[in-house]
Design a protein around this motif. Sequence first.
Motif: not given
Length: 206
Positions: A146-165
């Motif tokens: 729920e913390l990430l669903t209501r802060n979609s920008g944080a989820l997008d940042y984490f997925n693209k910038q960090w989970l990719s590496v």
Amino acid sequence: MVGFRVCLLDATYKTTKYDIPLFFLVVRANECYLVVGIFFIQVENTASIKEALDIFKAQNPDWNPVSWVTDFSEPEIWAIKGTFPMSRVYLCLFHRKQAWQWWLSKKNNLDVPGDSEQILKLWEEIVESPSEEQFLTAKQNLQSHELLTRNSGALDYFNKQWLSVSESWVKAYEDKENFFSNVTTTNGVESLNKSVKHFFLDILQI
């Protein structure tokens, strides 16, 4: 440099009056960090960094580090992988966490700014995943939290910038046999940087 299995690459840049990237090639000795090479480049890009590393490699043909620790700099990472394709590159844990804290504190990045501390804790839990299975479960849980669903920008940042590496910073992917647990950050090089920034560069008259 042949005997050193873990190396660090750290740049002193944009912190002095000289707008020239200065890089330290560092190894961890028994009780301290040792600079075994330095180089200047005019432009901080992959080709320039790789050219410098290639020179060191040519002078030390048997030098093949198992692991490297560096900041999250794509030019540095790709240069290392280009010169030492068999090496693993790990991200400095201190600077990784610092980048997360900076992003979460920046105005307008979060829809609910009060969630920043809890989001940071969620991200840190992923870092500590001891196995790939637990990491994949934690990652899946994060996507629907729920913390990430209501802060979609944080989820997008984490997925693209960090989970990719993720293999560069999640514990599940550490080479525990060859990667020294006490060399997870470039902070040990900071005192060396200070010597250059506040003494040697200050006395140069160029």
